[in-house]
Design an enzyme around this catalytic site. Sequence first.
Site, PDB file in Angstrom:
ATOM      1  N   ARG A  31       0.899  -1.161   0.000  1.00 15.54           N
ATOM      2  CA  ARG A  31       0.000   0.000   0.000  1.00 15.54           C
ATOM      3  C   ARG A  31       0.926   1.196   0.000  1.00 15.54           C
ATOM      4  NH1 ARG A  31      -4.571  -2.528   3.819  1.00 15.54           N
ATOM      5  NH2 ARG A  31      -5.504  -3.678   2.117  1.00 15.54           N
ATOM      6  N   CYS A  32       0.892   1.956  -1.095  1.00 14.60           N
ATOM      7  CA  CYS A  32       1.933   2.963  -1.281  1.00 14.60           C
ATOM      8  C   CYS A  32       1.428   4.370  -0.969  1.00 14.60           C
ATOM      9  CB  CYS A  32       2.445   2.876  -2.716  1.00 14.60           C
ATOM     10  SG  CYS A  32       3.633   4.141  -3.116  1.00 14.60           S
ATOM     11  N   GLY A  63      -8.690   0.127  -4.537  1.00 12.85           N
ATOM     12  CA  GLY A  63      -7.710   1.187  -4.257  1.00 12.85           C
ATOM     13  C   GLY A  63      -6.666   1.278  -5.352  1.00 12.85           C
ATOM     14  N   SER A  64      -6.054   0.132  -5.665  1.00 14.56           N
ATOM     15  CA  SER A  64      -5.014   0.103  -6.695  1.00 14.56           C
ATOM     16  C   SER A  64      -5.570   0.566  -8.036  1.00 14.56           C
ATOM     17  CB  SER A  64      -4.478  -1.325  -6.881  1.00 14.56           C
ATOM     18  OG  SER A  64      -4.298  -1.945  -5.640  1.00 14.56           O
ATOM     19  N   ILE A 108      -9.492 -10.732  -2.054  1.00 12.44           N
ATOM     20  CA  ILE A 108     -10.187 -11.913  -1.533  1.00 12.44           C
ATOM     21  C   ILE A 108     -11.623 -11.600  -1.126  1.00 12.44           C
ATOM     22  CG2 ILE A 108      -8.063 -12.994  -0.713  1.00 12.44           C
ATOM     23  CD1 ILE A 108      -9.018 -12.300   2.146  1.00 12.44           C
ATOM     24  N   ASP A 109     -11.953 -10.298  -0.989  1.00  7.58           N
ATOM     25  CA  ASP A 109     -13.294  -9.948  -0.511  1.00  7.58           C
ATOM     26  C   ASP A 109     -14.374 -10.103  -1.568  1.00  7.58           C
ATOM     27  OD1 ASP A 109     -12.163  -9.238   1.844  1.00  7.58           O
ATOM     28  OD2 ASP A 109     -12.051  -7.102   1.387  1.00  7.58           O
ATOM     29  N   ARG A 235     -17.421 -20.650  21.784  1.00  5.82           N
ATOM     30  CA  ARG A 235     -16.029 -20.302  21.471  1.00  5.82           C
ATOM     31  C   ARG A 235     -15.990 -19.356  20.281  1.00  5.82           C
ATOM     32  NH1 ARG A 235     -15.615 -22.720  25.498  1.00  5.82           N
ATOM     33  NH2 ARG A 235     -14.246 -24.434  26.103  1.00  5.82           N
ATOM     34  N   THR A 472     -21.570 -34.398 -12.074  1.00  2.00           N
ATOM     35  CA  THR A 472     -20.621 -35.432 -12.463  1.00  2.00           C
ATOM     36  C   THR A 472     -19.228 -34.826 -12.558  1.00  2.00           C
ATOM     37  OG1 THR A 472     -19.823 -36.746 -14.342  1.00  2.00           O
ATOM     38  CG2 THR A 472     -21.375 -35.019 -14.845  1.00  2.00           C
ATOM     39  N   ARG A 678     -20.803 -40.160 -25.207  1.00  2.00           N
ATOM     40  CA  ARG A 678     -21.363 -39.552 -24.001  1.00  2.00           C
ATOM     41  C   ARG A 678     -20.784 -38.170 -23.721  1.00  2.00           C
ATOM     42  NH1 ARG A 678     -22.914 -43.686 -20.106  1.00  2.00           N
ATOM     43  NH2 ARG A 678     -21.995 -42.352 -18.534  1.00  2.00           N
TER      44      ARG A 678
END
EC number: 2.7.1.11
Length: 724
Positions: A31-32, A63-64, A108-109, A235, A472, A678
């Site tokens: 992140r620049c 952002g990028s 990844i979001d 937990r 399949t 098939r």
Amino acid sequence: MVDGGSNIVEADWESVSSILQVGGTIIGSARCKAFRSREGRLQAARNLVQLGITNLCVIGGDGSLTGANIFRKEWSGLLEELAQNGQINKEEVEKYSYLNVVGMVGSIDNDFCGTDMTIGTDSALHRIIEVIDAIMTTAQSHQRTFVLEVMGRHCGYLALVSALACGADWVFLPESPPEEGWQENMCVKLSENRARKKRLNIIIVAEGAIDTQNKPITSEQIKELVVTQLGYDTRVTILGHVQRGGTPSAFDRILASRMGVEAVVALLQATPETPACVVSLSGNQAVRLPLVKCVQMTQDVQKAMDERRFKDAVQLRGRSFENNLNTYKRLAIKMPDTQIPKSNCNVGVINVGAPAAGMNAAVRAAVRVGIADGHKMFAVYDGFEGFAKGQIKEIGWGDVGGWTGQGGSILGTKRTLPGKYLTEIAGQMRTHSINALLIIGGFEAYLGLLELSAAREKHEEFCVPMVMVPATVSNNVPGSDFSIGADTALNTITDTCDRIKQSASGTKRRVFIIETMGGYCGYLANMGGLAAGADAAYIFEEPFDIRDLQANVEHLTEKMKTTIQRGLVLRNESCSENYTTDFIYQLYSEEGKGVFDCRKNVLGHMQQGGAPSPFDRNFGTKMSARAMQWITTKLKESQGKGRRFVSDDSICVLGISKRNLVFRPVAELKKETDFEHRIPKEQWWLKLRPLMKILAKYKASFEVSDSEELEHVHHRGHEEPAAI
């Protein structure tokens, strides 16, 4: 880019070898801060001009991509300024007068509007699902409640899809906060599930989860609530950066490879007039979208959330997000029986063919959607054979709990066709008064549907709506680009190839020949080859002869002279009657004497097993839920008319075709099928063949996406878009 110097190097063929299976990014990412200032961008422009670089492919999040777009707009101004400062000369200003930018979304979001799937999302889901599967076994033993926090500061995609994929009890998303009084509702839901003998509760929280007042909802808060209200042993597990790591999944490798090609082609075709674009996936099609528009929409979602317009936020995220959310709600929360209007219809669900991972997720979705629509659901055990013998039981909401993560087929599946049992099956349909049939299976299921459809004249019991959802590993069912189970098999092949390649890194100069399943369909061999970085993949659809084999051997001999001293060759099990795996192995061994040695590996039935991948769980869930909706619509149309269904469009295959969900009558698909082998007569993935060859350093011509034109971000036709 700002620092320049040794940070910008020319890449050659070998510098990107063996990085396909490596997670993260080998060229590093940051992140620049400097690039946010004009001085920083000025410095970056100078570094690029010195190397004569005027095309930029940016892989990153919004952002990028926003930064890249600003850089592009300022480009000519930056060059003018550099010339005034005497850092570059007038000729250079003219020669490098414009900068082309193409974006690929790596995030990844999956939070970028306009694209179905961002690079990295599927791999992150793999990490999350691995953890959930592991936690489920411990939670089940202890009767515990687990609160899982997944990444997604502003976007709930990971939380939503993993909740859908594991059948979580409750999910908290930034885009769709729970209604007032959710604390009460959630506790009621958890205790109801306990009362139904469900031994574990799983609650998934996106790290950016909020309530309707935009106040954060934290995993600790939820834990406190469950402990104080219900006294359950609870937990918290925060997954954190685990989600960014690990090796990329097969889906991500293929997606990124397709996008990479598309990006370079877009740059080659760009002119000073073309606006910056993003390459992306819509359904199963590569498309180009205007970068500015996508960034704008992505920011609009955030704005809608800030202003508490949550309905808008969900819609702006796109149709796939909205569908996921609606499907999750339908499958997770059971209405009280008194509130469900009864349809007085009985619907049968059956598995046919070989087992495929994701079948159970499909059965679960069908049963629950059917019950929510007021039908009685019947499970048919052991395929058509079990059907004929009357192995049919009513199946309830709770009976399919926890099925999404199970591999194989819990109902049991057989390859037997219905042809020889028609009278018995018709009898069973009469006995249980089955008003509609959902078949989840492979090529046999398709053949079975054709036989049932042909028997309609003789047995009126078959005159009911019937629909098939393809499942399949071979992905050879006509009418659909994808089938449930193929993604899991691809991941198995890819993982195995990674390990095999690694074993060769110790012993130099070795070639592996690996046999994959698929019958006559080369999907697994071809896509596995693309995802594992193979040197060749032999398939039935593209005939080859001894000259091709010889060319491949020579190609590998040349490769052994470079720094990459290993080879990987995939062979589909039925690609050729005489060029068997043994034959190819012996040929390579003989021809490669003194240059490389060979090993062979037959992957076999491990390709059918294993826990379903996140893609197959979701694909199975969504396709099956959609098929049930279709059945409900058909049954509603005929209500009170006692109508017999005899038309072709009442017996269909549900599939994904390019970018749409389509119901195709089996009668229509007959023309498109090669019954002897098939497989469908035309298969979309053959277009990706040349891509694999190019990446293995062969000369081949590759057809790029249909349109050189930019698309509008909102593609709202009359068709039903298929989001993958």
